[in-house]
Design an enzyme around this catalytic site. Structure first.
Site, mmCIF file in Angstrom:
data_model
loop_
_atom_site.group_PDB
_atom_site.id
_atom_site.type_symbol
_atom_site.label_atom_id
_atom_site.label_comp_id
_atom_site.label_asym_id
_atom_site.label_seq_id
_atom_site.Cartn_x
_atom_site.Cartn_y
_atom_site.Cartn_z
ATOM 1 N N HIS A 1 34.891 24.672 29.050
ATOM 2 C CA HIS A 1 33.442 24.468 29.051
ATOM 3 C C HIS A 1 32.886 24.565 27.631
ATOM 4 O O HIS A 1 33.646 24.733 26.664
ATOM 5 C CB HIS A 1 32.746 25.416 30.034
ATOM 6 C CG HIS A 1 32.915 26.879 29.732
ATOM 7 N ND1 HIS A 1 32.554 27.438 28.536
ATOM 8 C CD2 HIS A 1 33.401 27.899 30.488
ATOM 9 C CE1 HIS A 1 32.802 28.735 28.564
ATOM 10 N NE2 HIS A 1 33.329 29.046 29.728
ATOM 11 N N HIS B 1 34.139 27.368 25.221
ATOM 12 C CA HIS B 1 35.469 27.142 24.632
ATOM 13 C C HIS B 1 35.377 26.086 23.527
ATOM 14 O O HIS B 1 36.005 26.204 22.480
ATOM 15 C CB HIS B 1 36.465 26.644 25.693
ATOM 16 C CG HIS B 1 36.560 27.534 26.895
ATOM 17 N ND1 HIS B 1 36.320 27.076 28.174
ATOM 18 C CD2 HIS B 1 36.864 28.848 27.025
ATOM 19 C CE1 HIS B 1 36.481 28.069 29.029
ATOM 20 N NE2 HIS B 1 36.805 29.156 28.355
ATOM 21 N N CYS C 1 39.284 47.384 37.460
ATOM 22 C CA CYS C 1 38.593 46.155 37.877
ATOM 23 C C CYS C 1 39.632 45.044 37.923
ATOM 24 O O CYS C 1 40.244 44.721 36.897
ATOM 25 C CB CYS C 1 37.463 45.806 36.906
ATOM 26 S SG CYS C 1 36.802 44.145 37.258
ATOM 27 N N CYS D 1 38.787 42.016 35.611
ATOM 28 C CA CYS D 1 39.082 42.183 34.174
ATOM 29 C C CYS D 1 40.549 42.514 33.948
ATOM 30 O O CYS D 1 41.014 42.486 32.808
ATOM 31 C CB CYS D 1 38.276 43.330 33.572
ATOM 32 S SG CYS D 1 36.522 43.118 33.667
ATOM 33 N N CYS E 1 31.419 47.199 37.358
ATOM 34 C CA CYS E 1 31.997 46.559 36.170
ATOM 35 C C CYS E 1 30.901 45.788 35.426
ATOM 36 O O CYS E 1 30.200 44.981 36.045
ATOM 37 C CB CYS E 1 33.117 45.611 36.595
ATOM 38 S SG CYS E 1 33.527 44.412 35.314
ATOM 39 N N HIS F 1 31.721 41.891 35.827
ATOM 40 C CA HIS F 1 31.807 41.241 37.132
ATOM 41 C C HIS F 1 30.770 41.715 38.143
ATOM 42 O O HIS F 1 30.593 41.093 39.189
ATOM 43 C CB HIS F 1 33.216 41.419 37.738
ATOM 44 C CG HIS F 1 34.258 40.672 36.963
ATOM 45 N ND1 HIS F 1 34.918 41.235 35.888
ATOM 46 C CD2 HIS F 1 34.716 39.402 37.078
ATOM 47 C CE1 HIS F 1 35.748 40.343 35.387
ATOM 48 N NE2 HIS F 1 35.647 39.230 36.081
ATOM 49 N N LYS G 1 22.880 32.688 31.411
ATOM 50 C CA LYS G 1 24.320 32.757 31.214
ATOM 51 C C LYS G 1 24.978 31.642 32.032
ATOM 52 O O LYS G 1 24.552 31.373 33.156
ATOM 53 C CB LYS G 1 24.773 34.135 31.742
ATOM 54 C CG LYS G 1 26.137 34.523 31.286
ATOM 55 C CD LYS G 1 26.476 35.932 31.730
ATOM 56 C CE LYS G 1 27.983 36.085 31.550
ATOM 57 N NZ LYS G 1 28.509 37.333 31.935
ATOM 58 N N LYS H 1 29.266 29.604 37.437
ATOM 59 C CA LYS H 1 29.571 28.619 38.478
ATOM 60 C C LYS H 1 28.511 28.658 39.564
ATOM 61 O O LYS H 1 28.086 27.631 40.079
ATOM 62 C CB LYS H 1 30.934 28.942 39.103
ATOM 63 C CG LYS H 1 32.057 28.158 38.480
ATOM 64 C CD LYS H 1 33.305 28.294 39.336
ATOM 65 C CE LYS H 1 34.542 27.959 38.516
ATOM 66 N NZ LYS H 1 35.761 28.524 39.057
HETATM 67 N N1 MSP Z 1 42.554 34.730 27.379
HETATM 68 C C1 MSP Z 1 41.588 35.536 26.752
HETATM 69 C C2 MSP Z 1 41.724 35.469 25.238
HETATM 70 C C3 MSP Z 1 43.056 35.904 24.713
HETATM 71 S S1 MSP Z 1 43.146 35.714 23.001
HETATM 72 C C4 MSP Z 1 44.520 36.496 22.554
HETATM 73 C C5 MSP Z 1 40.189 35.043 27.129
HETATM 74 N N2 MSP Z 1 40.098 33.781 27.547
HETATM 75 S S2 MSP Z 1 38.730 33.040 27.966
HETATM 76 O O1 MSP Z 1 39.129 31.774 28.530
HETATM 77 O O2 MSP Z 1 37.945 33.879 28.797
HETATM 78 O O3 MSP Z 1 38.005 32.726 26.651
HETATM 79 C C6 MSP Z 1 37.072 33.603 26.066
HETATM 80 C C7 MSP Z 1 36.517 32.912 24.853
HETATM 81 O O4 MSP Z 1 35.937 31.643 25.240
HETATM 82 C C8 MSP Z 1 35.400 33.614 24.126
HETATM 83 O O5 MSP Z 1 35.827 34.630 23.267
HETATM 84 C C9 MSP Z 1 34.813 32.442 23.379
HETATM 85 O O6 MSP Z 1 35.679 32.051 22.365
HETATM 86 C C10 MSP Z 1 34.811 31.371 24.437
HETATM 87 N N3 MSP Z 1 33.617 31.477 25.282
HETATM 88 C C11 MSP Z 1 33.587 31.635 26.623
HETATM 89 N N4 MSP Z 1 32.287 31.605 27.042
HETATM 90 C C12 MSP Z 1 31.480 31.443 25.974
HETATM 91 C C13 MSP Z 1 30.091 31.241 25.812
HETATM 92 N N5 MSP Z 1 29.242 31.241 26.820
HETATM 93 N N6 MSP Z 1 29.636 31.035 24.563
HETATM 94 C C14 MSP Z 1 30.458 30.993 23.486
HETATM 95 N N7 MSP Z 1 31.768 31.159 23.606
HETATM 96 C C15 MSP Z 1 32.308 31.486 24.806
HETATM 97 O O7 MSP Z 1 39.252 35.812 26.977
#
Ligand code: MSP
Length: 532
Positions: free
Chosen positions: A19, A22, A127, A130, A144, A147, A296, A299
């Site tokens: 999304h 990412h 949790c 998490c 949590c 969540h 935020k 889904k």
């Molecule tokens: N798998 C772990 C990370 C392991 S790294 C060794 C994880 N994955 S995640 O899919 O949840 O990705 C989290 C990351 O996605 C955030 O740190 C950020 O980089 C990005 N984002 C997810 N949601 C976001 C927003 N709403 N806004 C900006 N970035 C965000 O955690």
């Protein structure tokens, strides 16, 4: 060649498709990596997927396929998305890769042998979302914080990593290395967390509860905690311990993450490295969260924004520009259709796009497209030079980009663009063109504007690589492109090549300009959206 630098994004969970969030982190790291290449520094840029743990197992169960099949599918979505957004990663890591699994096991064994991992019975609140234990004080109204669910009490024997032993050392390291966690607010957040005693980290899960993970090398009844597994990707991808990439790029590492995962990156990871006798990374660069229309992304609300859709509607470069210009790195930002349209129409279509087409059109009209060459001998012509403004813009841009203040880097470039727009109005080339005695002045004015556009085309490269190349092509100065390998990509000008002023050569004939960025008509977009 400057010092080599390694850029990383988090490796994303494969329990949901990519999304906007990412896409932002990956584009921000891409901009930093491309800027680093512009600084003539060897660059290795890594992204990938995090594929073990409960979350993935649950998601796979729902689709009635094996976790590996599920991981293959979603990991593929991430891997295929990045080229579409012009991400120049050098490698894509998956935690289900055999090479990665081996490094995780070796690292665990190393820390176990040194005595920093012990076995113990533990009762705590857990949790499942998490996949970690919580302490009472971390909960919000007993739930949590992420969540909103009540954690469950569980009692289990597990392996623990002695993080507490390293608490004072870590505090000292953070305080003596001001750029270790940045911006400042996140460094303070970690330091304030470290005021409380640090608990040891549970780094195993019994196979009776979870099998989808890396088996502990010293006890086959347990798998590795996902975060221990995932963080290790940053060195396994470089071929730790003796791969050439590891030797070259580690520890000159800039990690990019959002604020949600600063604890594992700012606390677990440095301690894991220290315990294993590996040098620490250089900096953890933390950004805020994107909300969508003020809320935020979730889904259930249905506002999870798909980067493929947005870049499909607005274009890849405008999407990248919007994300980098709109968010102040470190703070939260808000995504709405109106803000992206406004940015594109005002900054791209009006400021940059109009300037480009005005200048090239005038050059076509007054000189039939031939680049004029000013005579630099007279004081008047020197006074007309835009060189000093370009110099200022480059300096401010460089400082901002080095500090991940991408929005400020772009502001510096857009200030220069605005100076050029005013320069046109002040010098009124259309009036100069009417008097033959003013021919030299007209040539000087147009030449300076073309030079200014050349500078802009170089500076926007990290954020809008395609537009940079397009502008350069239209200015007759494009660099040769190689597609085979990102590592050897050489279609950009290094910062050292941007100046001196006065690089455009006579004898080049430029075409009539096409429109760089079409203005967006909000009604058309809404109609498109509705038709979906
Ligand atoms: N798998 C772990 C990370 C392991 S790294 C060794 C994880 N994955 S995640 O899919 O949840 O990705 C989290 C990351 O996605 C955030 O740190 C950020 O980089 C990005 N984002 C997810 N949601 C976001 C927003 N709403 N806004 C900006 N970035 C965000 O955690």
């Amino acid at each position: 060649m400057n010092q080599p630098t390694f850029f990383t994004t988090p490796i994303y969970y494969v329990n949901a498709k990519p999304h906007l969030g990412h896409a932002y982190t990956t584009i921000a790291a891409d901009v930093a990596a491309r800027f680093n290449r512009m600084c003539s520094s060897d660059t290795f840029f890594l992204t990938g997927t995090d594929e073990h743990g409960d979350k993935i197992l649950e998601a796979a169960k729902k689709e009635n396929i094996t976790p590996k099949e599920y991981a293959d599918k979603i990991s593929g979505l991430f891997r295929n998305l990045w080229p579409e957004l012009d991400i120049s990663n050098n490698y894509f890591i998956r935690t289900t890769n055999a090479d990665h699994i081996k490094v995780v096991k070796d690292l665990l064994q190393k820390i176990y042998d040194s005595g920093d991992i012990y076995f113990s019975e533990y009762e705590g609140i857990y949790c499942f979302g998490c996949e970690r234990f919580y302490q009472e004080r971390e909960l919000v109204n007993g739930k949590c914080p992420d969540h909103g669910t009540e954690p469950e009490k569980i009692k289990e024997a597990n392996y623990f990593f002695k993080m507490s032993k390293y608490q004072d050392w870590l505090i000292d390291h953070i305080k003596t290395h001001p750029d270790f966690i940045r911006p400042e607010r996140y460094k303070n957040e970690i330091l304030s967390f470290l005021k409380e005693p640090l608990e040891d980290l549970c780094i195993s899960r019994p196979k009776s509860r979870l099998t989808w993970g890396i088996t502990l090398p010293f006890d086959h009844d347990f798998v590795t905690y996902v975060w221990f597994d995932a963080l290790t990707n940053y060195i396994s991808a470089l071929g730790y311990p003796d791969g050439e990439l590891f030797k070259k790029f580690w520890p000159h590492t800039k990690h990019f993450v959002a604020k949600d995962i600063i604890k594992p990156h700012g606390i677990y990871w440095p301690i894991m490295l220290k315990a294993a006798g590996i040098d620490l990374y250089e900096s953890l660069n933390v950004h805020g969260f994107w909300n969508v229309s003020g809320t935020k992304m979730s889904k259930s609300i249905g506002n999870v924004t798909d980067p493929v859709e947005v870049s499909g509607i607005y274009g890849v470069d405008p999407f990248r520009y919007f994300l980098m210009r709109e968010m102040v790195f470190g703070l939260d930002a808000n995504f709405t259709e109106d803000t992206i349209v406004q940015r594109i129409n005002s900054d791209l279509a009006n400021d940059l796009g109009n300037l480009f087409s005005r200048v090239l059109s005038m050059n076509f009209k007054y000189f039939r497209g031939n680049i004029p060459q000013p005579d630099e001998r007279t004081e008047k012509e020197k006074a007309l030079s835009l060189e000093k403004y370009a110099d200022t813009a480059i300096k401010e841009y460089q400082k901002a980009m080095e500090n991940t203040m991408f929005h400020r880097g772009l502001i510096a470039v857009w200030e220069f663009i605005s100076i050029m727009n005013k320069y046109i109005d002040n010098n009124a080339p259309w009036t100069l063109a009417k008097e033959s005695s003013q021919k030299k002045t007209l040539e000087t004015v147009i030449y300076n504007l073309l030079e200014g556009l050349r500078v802009v085309s170089c500076l926007i490269y990290p954020v809008m690589p395609e537009t940079s190349f397009r502008m350069q092509k239209l200015l007759g100065i494009e660099k040769e492109r190689t597609e085979q390998n990102n590592d050897t990509e050489n279609d950009f000008y290094t910062l050292n090549e941007v100046m001196p002023w006065h690089q455009l050569k006579k004898n080049k004939k430029l075409e009539k300009p096409p429109i760089l960025f079409p203005r967006i008509d909000t009604d058309t977009i809404r109609t498109k959206e509705m038709k979906k």
